[in-house]
Write an enzyme that holds these catalytic residues in place. Structure first.
Site, PDB file in Angstrom:
ATOM      1  N   ASP A  35      19.551 -17.082 -13.926  1.00 55.45           N
ATOM      2  CA  ASP A  35      18.544 -16.916 -14.981  1.00 55.45           C
ATOM      3  C   ASP A  35      18.969 -17.596 -16.278  1.00 55.45           C
ATOM      4  O   ASP A  35      18.153 -18.186 -16.980  1.00 55.45           O
ATOM      5  CB  ASP A  35      18.328 -15.423 -15.268  1.00 55.45           C
ATOM      6  N   TYR A  38      18.144 -21.197 -16.239  1.00 56.92           N
ATOM      7  CA  TYR A  38      16.697 -21.364 -16.362  1.00 56.92           C
ATOM      8  C   TYR A  38      16.287 -21.207 -17.828  1.00 56.92           C
ATOM      9  O   TYR A  38      15.514 -22.009 -18.366  1.00 56.92           O
ATOM     10  CB  TYR A  38      16.002 -20.326 -15.490  1.00 56.92           C
ATOM     11  N   ASP A  39      16.838 -20.180 -18.473  1.00 51.61           N
ATOM     12  CA  ASP A  39      16.516 -19.948 -19.883  1.00 51.61           C
ATOM     13  C   ASP A  39      16.905 -21.144 -20.749  1.00 51.61           C
ATOM     14  O   ASP A  39      16.201 -21.507 -21.681  1.00 51.61           O
ATOM     15  CB  ASP A  39      17.238 -18.695 -20.400  1.00 51.61           C
ATOM     16  N   GLU A 115      -1.664  -9.351   7.433  1.00 50.06           N
ATOM     17  CA  GLU A 115      -0.937  -9.282   6.164  1.00 50.06           C
ATOM     18  C   GLU A 115      -1.315  -7.986   5.461  1.00 50.06           C
ATOM     19  O   GLU A 115      -2.311  -7.360   5.785  1.00 50.06           O
ATOM     20  CB  GLU A 115      -1.240 -10.508   5.290  1.00 50.06           C
ATOM     21  N   LYS A 117      -2.909  -5.465   2.857  1.00 46.68           N
ATOM     22  CA  LYS A 117      -4.071  -5.532   1.981  1.00 46.68           C
ATOM     23  C   LYS A 117      -3.619  -5.073   0.603  1.00 46.68           C
ATOM     24  O   LYS A 117      -3.360  -3.896   0.374  1.00 46.68           O
ATOM     25  CB  LYS A 117      -5.194  -4.643   2.492  1.00 46.68           C
ATOM     26  N   ASP A 119      -3.590  -3.889  -3.072  1.00 47.74           N
ATOM     27  CA  ASP A 119      -4.537  -3.094  -3.839  1.00 47.74           C
ATOM     28  C   ASP A 119      -4.579  -3.625  -5.266  1.00 47.74           C
ATOM     29  O   ASP A 119      -3.950  -3.093  -6.166  1.00 47.74           O
ATOM     30  CB  ASP A 119      -4.118  -1.623  -3.799  1.00 47.74           C
ATOM     31  N   LYS A 316      -7.846   0.096   6.943  1.00 48.57           N
ATOM     32  CA  LYS A 316      -7.379   0.876   5.785  1.00 48.57           C
ATOM     33  C   LYS A 316      -6.431   2.002   6.189  1.00 48.57           C
ATOM     34  O   LYS A 316      -6.582   2.609   7.251  1.00 48.57           O
ATOM     35  CB  LYS A 316      -8.589   1.491   5.057  1.00 48.57           C
ATOM     36  N   CYS A 410       6.928  33.451 -20.742  1.00 49.99           N
ATOM     37  CA  CYS A 410       7.154  33.116 -19.334  1.00 49.99           C
ATOM     38  C   CYS A 410       6.390  34.086 -18.429  1.00 49.99           C
ATOM     39  O   CYS A 410       6.532  35.304 -18.578  1.00 49.99           O
ATOM     40  CB  CYS A 410       8.653  33.178 -19.032  1.00 49.99           C
ATOM     41  N   CYS A 413       9.284  36.237 -16.403  1.00 50.73           N
ATOM     42  CA  CYS A 413      10.209  37.193 -17.033  1.00 50.73           C
ATOM     43  C   CYS A 413       9.754  37.637 -18.418  1.00 50.73           C
ATOM     44  O   CYS A 413      10.363  38.521 -19.011  1.00 50.73           O
ATOM     45  CB  CYS A 413      11.614  36.601 -17.107  1.00 50.73           C
ATOM     46  N   CYS A 428      11.313  28.052 -20.553  1.00 52.20           N
ATOM     47  CA  CYS A 428      11.472  29.501 -20.622  1.00 52.20           C
ATOM     48  C   CYS A 428      12.875  29.760 -21.149  1.00 52.20           C
ATOM     49  O   CYS A 428      13.844  29.170 -20.673  1.00 52.20           O
ATOM     50  CB  CYS A 428      11.304  30.106 -19.231  1.00 52.20           C
ATOM     51  N   CYS A 434      15.693  35.394 -16.033  1.00 50.88           N
ATOM     52  CA  CYS A 434      14.429  34.992 -15.414  1.00 50.88           C
ATOM     53  C   CYS A 434      14.616  34.805 -13.907  1.00 50.88           C
ATOM     54  O   CYS A 434      15.388  33.953 -13.467  1.00 50.88           O
ATOM     55  CB  CYS A 434      13.918  33.702 -16.045  1.00 50.88           C
TER      56      CYS A 434
HETATM   57  C1  9MJ Z   1      -6.111  -8.471   0.128  1.00 51.13           C
HETATM   58  N1  9MJ Z   1      -6.760  -7.711  -0.737  1.00 51.13           N
HETATM   59  O1  9MJ Z   1      -4.908  -8.373   0.279  1.00 51.13           O
HETATM   60  C2  9MJ Z   1      -8.489 -10.616   1.596  1.00 51.13           C
HETATM   61  N2  9MJ Z   1      -6.884  -9.404   0.912  1.00 51.13           N
HETATM   62  O2  9MJ Z   1     -10.057 -12.178   2.556  1.00 51.13           O
HETATM   63  C3  9MJ Z   1      -6.418 -10.202   1.927  1.00 51.13           C
HETATM   64  N3  9MJ Z   1      -8.175  -9.682   0.727  1.00 51.13           N
HETATM   65  C4  9MJ Z   1      -9.802 -11.205   1.710  1.00 51.13           C
HETATM   66  N4  9MJ Z   1      -7.432 -10.944   2.365  1.00 51.13           N
HETATM   67  C5  9MJ Z   1     -11.385 -12.514   2.408  1.00 51.13           C
HETATM   68  N5  9MJ Z   1      -5.155 -10.206   2.400  1.00 51.13           N
HETATM   69  C6  9MJ Z   1     -11.927 -11.721   1.450  1.00 51.13           C
HETATM   70  C7  9MJ Z   1     -10.910 -10.874   0.992  1.00 51.13           C
END
Ligand code: 9MJ
Length: 668
Positions: A35, A38-39, A115, A117, A119, A316, A410, A413, A428, A434
């Site tokens: 690092d 890089y810095d 893969e 999903k 969030d 899901k 509390c 007690c 407490c 207690c």
């Molecule tokens: C997520 N949210 O990880 C898609 N997604 O592909 C992955 N979303 C996606 N693919 C087509 N891994 C529409 C959304």
């Protein structure tokens, strides 16, 4: 600067070099330089640009945060609609999906990419001649918002593609998200500044991406991972989804390190099970896995229904958040006297179990979230952690919803409850008077990572304290078969097992014993440090606060807690009784000069005996460094169950791999 190059040439060279090292770091997860170096490159470029502002280019890595706050976001029409995914919540739905495809394709077993999903939020990035020119949100799928100056601040998004053979116009699609660590840090800062808390990393990421001032986005530590492409010009697509993603990676676009190609329904379901097992150990939140038919030709043949492709599916996990009604708020008294407000909830199924109680943490959190009895609240249960009330659905607040006020006494007690100036937690003041604190202290003493007394659980402790057989932990060792067998729901056999368990617990270690005593601010790591520093109990008992601060990582506050604990005659008496009852430990080995001091470790996968964070602390206490990614400079990679790609990387680079047993040996 080298004598022979002009500032212009040098700046161009630095930009290329920094761009390359970003790629190594974010895309390959394999940094080549430390690092600090890089810095230095960044600083040199900044200095040149400061002296010659005409040399600043839009893709310069110094220009991630530029421009003034916007008034509003411009609208962006997506050239190819950004679709959503069909969801599956059961194996049957996955079966339907796979079977329908395989029947249509006349194939026994089709290939799918699998893969996590993520969030987060879907985002579109447009690169023209390799330069990032636009970033936009998904919006309604047809039209999104132009968040270009915000996505530019995300370090894992390349401002310029690498290599040269990229198409003249390329739209990359993926997910912007916040890691658990970044989310926790953000909420900590929000709390310190008395600002609103975010309910989850997804909301926090959405909030960060929709900032009109990119300087704020830049502070929120967002990340990006690509899952596909949108509109492309001048490129003959590879034959498969996986090859498309691999090509993106070569151009410097970060893709999931968990990407796999699987076959048929079994391959999909196996992947799902593996990710579900690893879910809580991942550094980011995922809400399922995504399968996509791998062959693009087959994708085209399957086509779309309504707003989602027929060739992709989001499988899901059970939801980790649900809403339910808050029926009331009670307070619980912990072993240190800490008072925790607990939400009583209308039962709700979340994260795979029915939840009726959730923690509200403390009064400040209740106030910040503005939680009131009668509200519809969001309950979150992530992994093994205690369910919590993450927020309120304000639009559903009924009339007369009641605010919560911490009781003054509390509930167990009757002693005063006090909250020190500047402290979040109320306590407490009853101490050993207690019963709740005594019960908590005994349960902690007996727990697995402390004295590990098998068979001594909460229900039994309640009885033992309520019948006054046990006042403090030393009384455990005076219990007789007869006394135990007379207790409710206790037969001869369980009484004998408990007696055996109590006897077996006498052979322990000094760190375990110290941890078991439940001294405020003394966790396992501190107990270990104390044992190693003092070697035995006697010198520790007589150490003053100053001597205690000689122990690594012990500051004035912790030193004071320890000194006051041992200065109490009552506590010393209990310890004496425990030792005369036969509790003993082997001599503590003092680490001479730690063999692992200065070595660099990477930890991957799930460990049995401790969390990765605990392991990290323990390694650091011994002078080792713990890094997040494997490189040639890594000395050891600790591999737990279900390791990630870091284990493969270690093998590739020939870095020594240790299993958990070897780690424990190093730490012992
Ligand atoms: C997520 N949210 O990880 C898609 N997604 O592909 C992955 N979303 C996606 N693919 C087509 N891994 C529409 C959304």
């Amino acid at each position: 600067m080298s004598k022979h190059s002009t500032p212009k040439d040098r700046a161009a060279k630095l930009r290329d070099e920094i761009n390359y090292h970003n790629y190594r770091y974010y895309v390959l997860d394999d940094p080549e330089i430390p690092d600090a170096e890089y810095d230095r490159l960044m600083r040199e470029l900044q200095e040149i640009e400061q002296a010659h502002s005409e040399l600043i280019t839009p893709d310069s890595p110094t220009q991630r945060v530029g421009g003034a706050p916007l008034e509003e976001f411009a609208k962006v029409r997506h050239r190819v609609p950004m679709l959503s995914l069909n969801n599956a919540f059961s194996d049957e739905e996955v079966d339907d999906f796979v079977r329908r495809i395989q029947e249509r394709m006349n194939s026994e077993e089709c290939e799918f990419t699998a893969e996590p999903k993520m969030d987060g939020l879907a985002i579109s990035l447009v690169y023209e001649k390799g330069l990032l020119v636009q970033g936009s949100t998904r919006g309604d799928g047809t039209t999104g918002e132009d968040v270009t100056q915000n996505v530019r601040t995300i370090p894992s998004i390349a401002l310029r593609l690498i290599d040269q053979d990229y198409p003249p116009r390329l739209e990359v699609r993926g997910e912007v998200y916040m890691t658990r660590a970044a989310f926790a840090a953000l909420n900590r800062r929000q709390a310190e500044n008395d600002e609103k808390l975010f309910a989850n990393p997804r909301n926090a990421a959405a909030g960060a991406l929709r900032q009109l001032d990119p300087r704020i986005t830049a502070q929120r530590n967002l990340e990006f991972v690509s899952y596909g492409i949108g509109h492309v010009e001048g490129w003959d697509l590879p034959a498969t989804q996986s090859a498309t993603l691999e090509q993106l990676k070569k151009w410097g676009v970060r893709i999931s390190s968990e990407l796999e190609v699987v076959r048929g329904e079994k391959g999909c379901l196996d992947y799902y099970a593996r990710m579900q097992a690893r879910r809580d150990g991942l550094p980011f939140e995922i809400d399922g896995v995504v399968y996509k038919l791998n062959a693009l030709e087959q994708q085209q043949a399957m086509g779309f229904v309504a707003k989602a492709p027929r060739w992709a599916l989001a499988h899901k996990f059970p939801a980790q958040e649900e809403s339910t009604r808050l029926l009331g708020i009670d307070v619980q008294v912990g072993r240190t006297g800490a008072i925790t407000p607990v939400a009583r909830l209308e039962p709700v199924f979340v994260g795979g179990v029915t939840v009726t109680n959730a923690t509200l943490h403390n009064q400040d959190e209740i106030d910040r979230k503005d939680v009131r009895v009668g509200d519809t609240v969001i309950v979150r249960r992530a992994g093994d952690v205690i369910p919590e009330v993450a927020g309120v659905v304000l639009s559903r607040r009924p009339q007369g919803a009641k605010k919560f006020h911490m009781p003054t006494h509390c509930p167990v007690c009757g002693s005063n409850i006090v909250r020190e100036e500047g402290e979040a937690i109320a306590y407490c003041t009853g101490g050993l008077v207690c019963a709740a604190q005594r019960k908590g202290a005994i349960a902690h003493f007996a727990s697995r990572r402390a004295m590990d007394i098998e068979g001594l659980g909460h229900k039994l402790i309640d009885q033992l304290v309520d019948t006054e057989l046990v006042h403090n932990v030393s009384d455990i060792y005076a219990l007789t078969m007869k006394q135990l067998a007379d207790l409710e729901r206790m037969g001869e056999k369980s009484a004998q097992n408990l007696v055996d368990g109590i006897e077996a617990s006498k052979a322990t270690t000094l760190p375990r014993f110290l941890y078991a005593l439940g001294i405020r601010n003394v966790g396992e790591a501190t107990a270990l440090g104390l044992a190693q520093h003092f070697g035995d109990l006697k010198p520790l008992i007589h150490a003053d606060a100053e001597a205690l601060q000689q122990v690594p990582d012990i500051g004035p506050v912790v030193a004071q807690s320890i000194a006051s604990f041992f200065s109490e005659a009552h506590n010393r008496k209990v310890i004496e009784k425990l030792v005369s009852a036969g509790i003993h430990w082997p001599e503590v080995e003092r680490p001479a000069e730690s063999a692992i001091a200065g070595k660099t470790f990477v930890i991957t996968g799930t460990l049995d005996a401790m969390s990765r964070d605990e392991a990290k602390v323990k390694l650091q206490q011994r002078g080792a460094k713990v890094s997040g990614s494997v490189s040639k400079k890594t000395d050891y990679v600790i591999v737990g169950a279900d390791p990630g790609s870091k284990a493969d990387k270690a093998r590739e680079l020939g870095v020594e791999i240790l299993d958990e047993a070897a780690l424990l040996k190093l730490l012992a």
